[in-house]
Design a protein around this motif. Structure first.
Motif, PDB file in Angstrom:
ATOM      1  N   VAL A 124       0.837  -1.200   0.000  1.00  0.00           N
ATOM      2  CA  VAL A 124       0.000   0.000   0.000  1.00  0.00           C
ATOM      3  C   VAL A 124       0.875   1.255   0.000  1.00  0.00           C
ATOM      4  O   VAL A 124       0.589   2.226  -0.716  1.00  0.00           O
ATOM      5  CB  VAL A 124      -0.970  -0.007   1.204  1.00  0.00           C
ATOM      6  N   GLN A 125       1.940   1.241   0.793  1.00  0.00           N
ATOM      7  CA  GLN A 125       2.827   2.407   0.836  1.00  0.00           C
ATOM      8  C   GLN A 125       3.486   2.647  -0.523  1.00  0.00           C
ATOM      9  O   GLN A 125       3.612   3.800  -0.954  1.00  0.00           O
ATOM     10  CB  GLN A 125       3.885   2.236   1.937  1.00  0.00           C
ATOM     11  N   GLY A 126       3.909   1.579  -1.177  1.00  0.00           N
ATOM     12  CA  GLY A 126       4.487   1.719  -2.512  1.00  0.00           C
ATOM     13  C   GLY A 126       3.481   2.261  -3.510  1.00  0.00           C
ATOM     14  O   GLY A 126       3.798   3.126  -4.339  1.00  0.00           O
ATOM     15  N   MET A 127       2.268   1.756  -3.438  1.00  0.00           N
ATOM     16  CA  MET A 127       1.221   2.242  -4.333  1.00  0.00           C
ATOM     17  C   MET A 127       0.891   3.702  -4.033  1.00  0.00           C
ATOM     18  O   MET A 127       0.705   4.508  -4.950  1.00  0.00           O
ATOM     19  CB  MET A 127      -0.026   1.370  -4.203  1.00  0.00           C
ATOM     20  N   GLN A 128       0.840   4.043  -2.738  1.00  0.00           N
ATOM     21  CA  GLN A 128       0.575   5.432  -2.344  1.00  0.00           C
ATOM     22  C   GLN A 128       1.630   6.363  -2.937  1.00  0.00           C
ATOM     23  O   GLN A 128       1.296   7.430  -3.457  1.00  0.00           O
ATOM     24  CB  GLN A 128       0.567   5.556  -0.814  1.00  0.00           C
ATOM     25  N   ALA A 129       2.879   5.952  -2.880  1.00  0.00           N
ATOM     26  CA  ALA A 129       3.952   6.774  -3.441  1.00  0.00           C
ATOM     27  C   ALA A 129       3.807   6.916  -4.957  1.00  0.00           C
ATOM     28  O   ALA A 129       3.982   8.009  -5.509  1.00  0.00           O
ATOM     29  CB  ALA A 129       5.312   6.173  -3.079  1.00  0.00           C
ATOM     30  N   LEU A 131       1.112   6.732  -6.736  1.00  0.00           N
ATOM     31  CA  LEU A 131      -0.101   7.460  -7.113  1.00  0.00           C
ATOM     32  C   LEU A 131      -0.259   8.778  -6.355  1.00  0.00           C
ATOM     33  O   LEU A 131      -1.346   9.356  -6.317  1.00  0.00           O
ATOM     34  CB  LEU A 131      -1.332   6.576  -6.864  1.00  0.00           C
ATOM     35  N   ALA A 132       0.818   9.270  -5.793  1.00  0.00           N
ATOM     36  CA  ALA A 132       0.768  10.469  -4.942  1.00  0.00           C
ATOM     37  C   ALA A 132       0.219  11.695  -5.665  1.00  0.00           C
ATOM     38  O   ALA A 132      -0.394  12.559  -5.037  1.00  0.00           O
ATOM     39  CB  ALA A 132       2.156  10.778  -4.373  1.00  0.00           C
ATOM     40  N   GLN A 133       0.404  11.785  -6.957  1.00  0.00           N
ATOM     41  CA  GLN A 133      -0.050  12.958  -7.700  1.00  0.00           C
ATOM     42  C   GLN A 133      -1.492  12.844  -8.175  1.00  0.00           C
ATOM     43  O   GLN A 133      -2.024  13.774  -8.772  1.00  0.00           O
ATOM     44  CB  GLN A 133       0.881  13.206  -8.897  1.00  0.00           C
ATOM     45  N   TRP A 134      -2.136  11.711  -7.927  1.00  0.00           N
ATOM     46  CA  TRP A 134      -3.521  11.526  -8.354  1.00  0.00           C
ATOM     47  C   TRP A 134      -4.458  12.229  -7.375  1.00  0.00           C
ATOM     48  O   TRP A 134      -4.214  12.240  -6.169  1.00  0.00           O
ATOM     49  CB  TRP A 134      -3.862  10.042  -8.391  1.00  0.00           C
ATOM     50  N   SER A 135      -5.539  12.759  -7.891  1.00  0.00           N
ATOM     51  CA  SER A 135      -6.535  13.404  -7.028  1.00  0.00           C
ATOM     52  C   SER A 135      -7.336  12.332  -6.280  1.00  0.00           C
ATOM     53  O   SER A 135      -7.453  11.193  -6.757  1.00  0.00           O
ATOM     54  CB  SER A 135      -7.488  14.255  -7.871  1.00  0.00           C
ATOM     55  N   PRO A 136      -7.885  12.696  -5.129  1.00  0.00           N
ATOM     56  CA  PRO A 136      -8.749  11.748  -4.416  1.00  0.00           C
ATOM     57  C   PRO A 136      -9.906  11.253  -5.279  1.00  0.00           C
ATOM     58  O   PRO A 136     -10.285  10.091  -5.222  1.00  0.00           O
ATOM     59  CB  PRO A 136      -9.256  12.550  -3.212  1.00  0.00           C
ATOM     60  N   ASN A 137     -10.451  12.117  -6.131  1.00  0.00           N
ATOM     61  CA  ASN A 137     -11.549  11.721  -7.011  1.00  0.00           C
ATOM     62  C   ASN A 137     -11.085  10.670  -8.019  1.00  0.00           C
ATOM     63  O   ASN A 137     -11.784   9.673  -8.258  1.00  0.00           O
ATOM     64  CB  ASN A 137     -12.117  12.949  -7.734  1.00  0.00           C
ATOM     65  N   ASP A 138      -9.907  10.872  -8.606  1.00  0.00           N
ATOM     66  CA  ASP A 138      -9.383   9.892  -9.561  1.00  0.00           C
ATOM     67  C   ASP A 138      -9.098   8.555  -8.874  1.00  0.00           C
ATOM     68  O   ASP A 138      -9.382   7.498  -9.427  1.00  0.00           O
ATOM     69  CB  ASP A 138      -8.108  10.406 -10.227  1.00  0.00           C
ATOM     70  N   LEU A 139      -8.543   8.614  -7.664  1.00  0.00           N
ATOM     71  CA  LEU A 139      -8.271   7.376  -6.922  1.00  0.00           C
ATOM     72  C   LEU A 139      -9.566   6.639  -6.602  1.00  0.00           C
ATOM     73  O   LEU A 139      -9.634   5.404  -6.722  1.00  0.00           O
ATOM     74  CB  LEU A 139      -7.502   7.681  -5.638  1.00  0.00           C
ATOM     75  N   SER A 140     -10.583   7.363  -6.226  1.00  0.00           N
ATOM     76  CA  SER A 140     -11.871   6.753  -5.922  1.00  0.00           C
ATOM     77  C   SER A 140     -12.482   6.107  -7.162  1.00  0.00           C
ATOM     78  O   SER A 140     -12.978   4.975  -7.103  1.00  0.00           O
ATOM     79  CB  SER A 140     -12.828   7.802  -5.352  1.00  0.00           C
ATOM     80  N   ARG A 141     -12.431   6.821  -8.274  1.00  0.00           N
ATOM     81  CA  ARG A 141     -12.971   6.257  -9.523  1.00  0.00           C
ATOM     82  C   ARG A 141     -12.192   5.016  -9.939  1.00  0.00           C
ATOM     83  O   ARG A 141     -12.779   4.023 -10.373  1.00  0.00           O
ATOM     84  CB  ARG A 141     -12.932   7.294 -10.643  1.00  0.00           C
ATOM     85  N   LEU A 142     -10.854   5.061  -9.825  1.00  0.00           N
ATOM     86  CA  LEU A 142     -10.038   3.904 -10.187  1.00  0.00           C
ATOM     87  C   LEU A 142     -10.383   2.701  -9.306  1.00  0.00           C
ATOM     88  O   LEU A 142     -10.550   1.583  -9.805  1.00  0.00           O
ATOM     89  CB  LEU A 142      -8.542   4.231 -10.070  1.00  0.00           C
TER      90      LEU A 142
END
Length: 168
Positions: A124-129, A131-142
């Motif tokens: 999760v930490q690796g994925m967070q790093a 995708l750090a530049q993604w907006s919360p909305n984009d992360l939610s949609r993904l």
């Protein structure tokens, strides 16, 4: 088992791009160096087969080795070897099957639960790093679309093979 025929209509460009992206991410996540990096971050020195087994067990009740092999899509002998390795390291234990006292089920130990929690947290930490530049909305949609895609893949796999144990 016969191979199902390919659909008559060609895939849309969008589906072809999704397949290409999934192949790329699968390749990246299955590389030996990536696995070694993840294990180092998690502080868990396990091979890929052991991690796959622990991940599958973490999301299920204790199960017989044969059932575990079926769910992982591997031969029972592979599960037997991996379970023996994980027993030696204290990550799993064998417990009597309440439905058949002659049989045994494989169960995570506290060490196994802690190991899989550390592995997941490192992932999760690796994925967070990444995708750090993604907006919360984009992360939610993904996340929503990924879950929908996985559900559809599982439903399709179950339609093709009723014995597939579509519980990935």
């Amino acid at each position: 088992m016969p191979t199902p025929p390919l659909p008559a209509a060609p895939a849309t460009p969008e589906v072809a791009e999704i397949e290409r992206a999934l192949h790329r991410i699968t390749y990246l996540s299955s590389r030996a160096r990536q696995h070694e990096r993840l294990m180092a971050l998690a502080g868990v020195p396990l091979d890929r087969a052991a991690v796959a087994l622990l991940r599958k067990m973490a999301d299920a009740e204790p199960m017989r080795p044969g059932e575990l092999a079926a769910r992982l899509g591997v031969e029972a002998s592979h599960v037997t070897r991996t379970v023996q390795q994980l027993q030696k390291t204290g990550h799993v234990t064998r417990v009597p099957d309440p439905d058949d006292r002659r049989a045994q089920r494989i169960e995570l130990t506290e060490a196994g639960r802690q190991a899989i929690a550390r592995i997941r947290e490192a992932g999760v930490q690796g994925m967070q790093a990444a995708l750090a530049q993604w907006s919360p909305n984009d992360l939610s949609r993904l996340a929503t679309l990924f879950h929908r895609m996985v559900d559809d893949f599982l439903a399709h796999a179950a339609d093709e093979d009723p014995d597939s144990g579509a519980t990935a």
